[in-house]
Design a protein around this motif. Structure first.
Motif, PDB file in Angstrom:
ATOM      1  N   ALA A 166      40.167  20.259 -20.984  1.00 37.47           N
ATOM      2  CA  ALA A 166      39.710  21.121 -22.213  1.00 37.47           C
ATOM      3  C   ALA A 166      40.993  21.042 -23.201  1.00 37.47           C
ATOM      4  O   ALA A 166      39.822  20.204 -25.021  1.00 37.47           O
ATOM      5  CB  ALA A 166      39.854  22.239 -22.560  1.00 37.47           C
TER       6      ALA A 166
ATOM      7  N   ALA B  62      38.813  18.814 -27.022  1.00 34.45           N
ATOM      8  CA  ALA B  62      38.889  19.781 -28.319  1.00 34.45           C
ATOM      9  C   ALA B  62      39.732  18.818 -28.957  1.00 34.45           C
ATOM     10  O   ALA B  62      39.530  18.851 -30.524  1.00 34.45           O
ATOM     11  CB  ALA B  62      40.415  20.777 -27.618  1.00 34.45           C
TER      12      ALA B  62
ATOM     13  N   LEU C 106      39.048  26.671 -23.353  1.00 27.78           N
ATOM     14  CA  LEU C 106      38.932  26.665 -24.841  1.00 27.78           C
ATOM     15  C   LEU C 106      39.662  27.952 -25.902  1.00 27.78           C
ATOM     16  O   LEU C 106      41.106  26.956 -26.683  1.00 27.78           O
ATOM     17  CB  LEU C 106      37.358  27.024 -25.782  1.00 27.78           C
ATOM     18  CG  LEU C 106      37.454  24.394 -25.365  1.00 27.78           C
ATOM     19  CD1 LEU C 106      35.639  24.660 -26.881  1.00 27.78           C
ATOM     20  CD2 LEU C 106      38.457  23.729 -26.091  1.00 27.78           C
TER      21      LEU C 106
ATOM     22  N   PRO D 288      34.388  21.557 -31.395  1.00 32.23           N
ATOM     23  CA  PRO D 288      34.531  22.237 -29.568  1.00 32.23           C
ATOM     24  C   PRO D 288      34.026  23.152 -29.776  1.00 32.23           C
ATOM     25  O   PRO D 288      33.681  23.393 -28.037  1.00 32.23           O
ATOM     26  CB  PRO D 288      36.026  22.368 -29.469  1.00 32.23           C
ATOM     27  CG  PRO D 288      36.280  21.465 -31.015  1.00 32.23           C
ATOM     28  CD  PRO D 288      35.285  21.187 -32.208  1.00 32.23           C
ATOM     29  N   TRP D 289      34.049  24.532 -29.978  1.00 30.14           N
ATOM     30  CA  TRP D 289      32.976  25.672 -30.460  1.00 30.14           C
ATOM     31  C   TRP D 289      31.426  25.536 -29.738  1.00 30.14           C
ATOM     32  O   TRP D 289      31.047  25.834 -28.895  1.00 30.14           O
ATOM     33  CB  TRP D 289      33.581  26.209 -30.376  1.00 30.14           C
ATOM     34  CG  TRP D 289      35.224  27.296 -31.307  1.00 30.14           C
ATOM     35  CD1 TRP D 289      35.674  27.032 -32.323  1.00 30.14           C
ATOM     36  CD2 TRP D 289      36.381  27.489 -30.818  1.00 30.14           C
ATOM     37  NE1 TRP D 289      36.901  27.039 -32.169  1.00 30.14           N
ATOM     38  CE2 TRP D 289      36.886  27.891 -30.763  1.00 30.14           C
ATOM     39  CE3 TRP D 289      35.737  28.139 -29.300  1.00 30.14           C
ATOM     40  CZ2 TRP D 289      38.066  27.725 -30.520  1.00 30.14           C
ATOM     41  CZ3 TRP D 289      37.081  28.592 -28.389  1.00 30.14           C
ATOM     42  CH2 TRP D 289      37.812  28.931 -29.372  1.00 30.14           C
TER      43      TRP D 289
END
Length: 416
Positions: A365, A369, A243, A381-382
């Motif tokens: 990824a 995201a 990410l 996303p985190w």
């Protein structure tokens, strides 16, 4: 810290020192790929959507290399396979700038991705062959240091060259790849793999330390299930660490509305942390067992990415980055060490598959995201990445209780 790191690198066995500097030269030459998309748009005659699809072909080629490497390493010395990747990569880098049209560019980028990535599983095999089990965590941390040092310098050099002449980036990249090939050739160890360096299980595989015919397919069932358990539990981690490279800029500038320099600070903090602390920390942790190493790394990684989701200021981003960088420093050498030792004579085959998981994450990824981020919830996303890593950590705790899902390590008696 730098002195300790340099002493550790200088104290590596000669084959691993050769691998370190070969990798450093090769990765420093990784200056063309970050500018592939601009080249395709400005000079390749492609629109944005087609250029993005072509760049994805690099990852597909890399994934194909990981899937093929296990078979190739059963027949070739790791250095031979690395040399083949270098020479093919240099040839493609000279050709790609003069290609035009989607079919030719897509084919060229696909082959480029294959040539670039085939070096990684070969380097893993060389690391395993050149280190005893007790030394392997430190050996892998030194290999990662060479990668990170090179990848920090390469794009900077590439940016300078691209501003002067876009085509020069590809030619300079090709020259660096040839320099890596020359360095490896001049110091090549002609000896075959030494199975004694892999441990007792590998000794049964023969003098070259390669897997028996059929590679990992003929492993006993418990060994296969242990590997696939480790592989599956590593995927959330690989996705999470993919990410930052694809999402930090968007998150900082668009999601949080902060000045763009905070994205640069995040990358700088991560790079400095790895360069300064990864090797010394892994030297100190050389005798720490697999389970505490992995649990520590997973916990720090999960916490760091959850903090990224909560951060809404520059200092908050820096704090979160310090935490997930600490997790990266601990968990990746630990994972590589664990997978290499649980695999026994199938180490080359399994490490190639493990490397494929890394590329699968980098392909996936950006799409995740894009779909998870939304106005008003830029940190989703985190948060999803952190929660997935924490869940994998809990599953790791459960996996340790069964011989089909956990490899019981042999006592560690020495370290570099």
């Amino acid at each position: 810290m730098l002195t300790r790191t340099w002493r550790t690198v200088a104290g590596l066995p000669a084959p691993l020192r050769t691998l370190f500097f070969t990798t450093l030269i090769f990765r420093t030459g990784t200056m063309a790929y970050p500018f592939l998309a601009p080249h395709l748009l400005l000079n390749g005659g492609l629109d944005a959507a087609t250029a993005g699809l072509t760049v994805t072909g690099f990852g597909v080629g890399a994934l194909a290399a990981d899937l093929a490497a296990g078979k190739l390493l059963g027949r070739l010395h790791p250095h031979t396979l690395m040399q083949g990747g270098f020479l093919l990569g240099a040839a493609v880098l000279v050709v790609v700038p003069v290609l035009h049209g989607l079919p030719a560019l897509a084919a060229g980028v696909l082959v480029w991705g294959f040539a670039y990535e085939i070096v990684t599983p070969a380097a893993y095999a060389a690391t395993i062959a050149g280190s005893a089990p007790a030394e392997r965590k430190v050996a892998f941390s030194c290999y990662r240091l060479a990668i990170n040092l090179g990848m920090a310098a390469g794009p900077v050099l590439g940016a300078l060259l691209f501003a002067i002449d876009p085509y020069a980036v590809f030619w300079a990249n090709a020259l660096c790849v040839l320099a890596a090939a020359a360095h490896l050739h001049s110091r090549r160890d002609p000896a075959p793999h030494d199975p004694a360096r892999r441990g007792p299980a590998a000794a049964a595989a023969g003098r070259d330390g390669s897997a028996p015919p059929g590679g990992g397919d003929r492993q006993p069932l418990p060994e296969r299930t242990r590997f696939w358990t480790a592989f599956g539990l590593s995927l959330p981690l690989q996705l999470a660490y993919a990410l930052p490279s694809v999402f930090v800029g968007t998150y900082v500038i668009v999601g949080l509305g902060l000045p763009g320099y905070w994205a640069g600070i995040v990358f700088t903090v991560n790079a400095l942390g790895i360069v300064l602390f990864e090797v010394p920390l892994n030297v100190r942790m050389a005798r720490v067992g697999d389970l505490p190493t992995l649990l520590t790394g997973y916990t720090l990684a999960g916490a760091g990415f959850l903090l990224m989701a909560l951060a809404d200021t520059g200092p908050g981003l820096v704090l979160a980055t310090l935490v997930w960088t600490a997790g990266e420093i601990v968990v990746f050498p630990g994972l590589l060490d664990y997978v290499s030792r649980l695999s026994g004579p199938a180490a080359d085959h399994n490490m190639s598959l493990f490397s494929g998981g890394v590329n699968l994450a980098f392909i996936t990824a950006p799409q995740l995201a894009l779909h998870l981020s939304a106005p008003g919830h830029p940190g989703t996303p985190w948060a999803v990445a952190g929660a997935a890593v924490c869940a994998a950590c809990l599953l790791l705790l459960a996996a340790r209780n069964h011989p089909y899902t956990w490899h019981k390590e042999e006592p560690c008696t020495s370290a570099i």
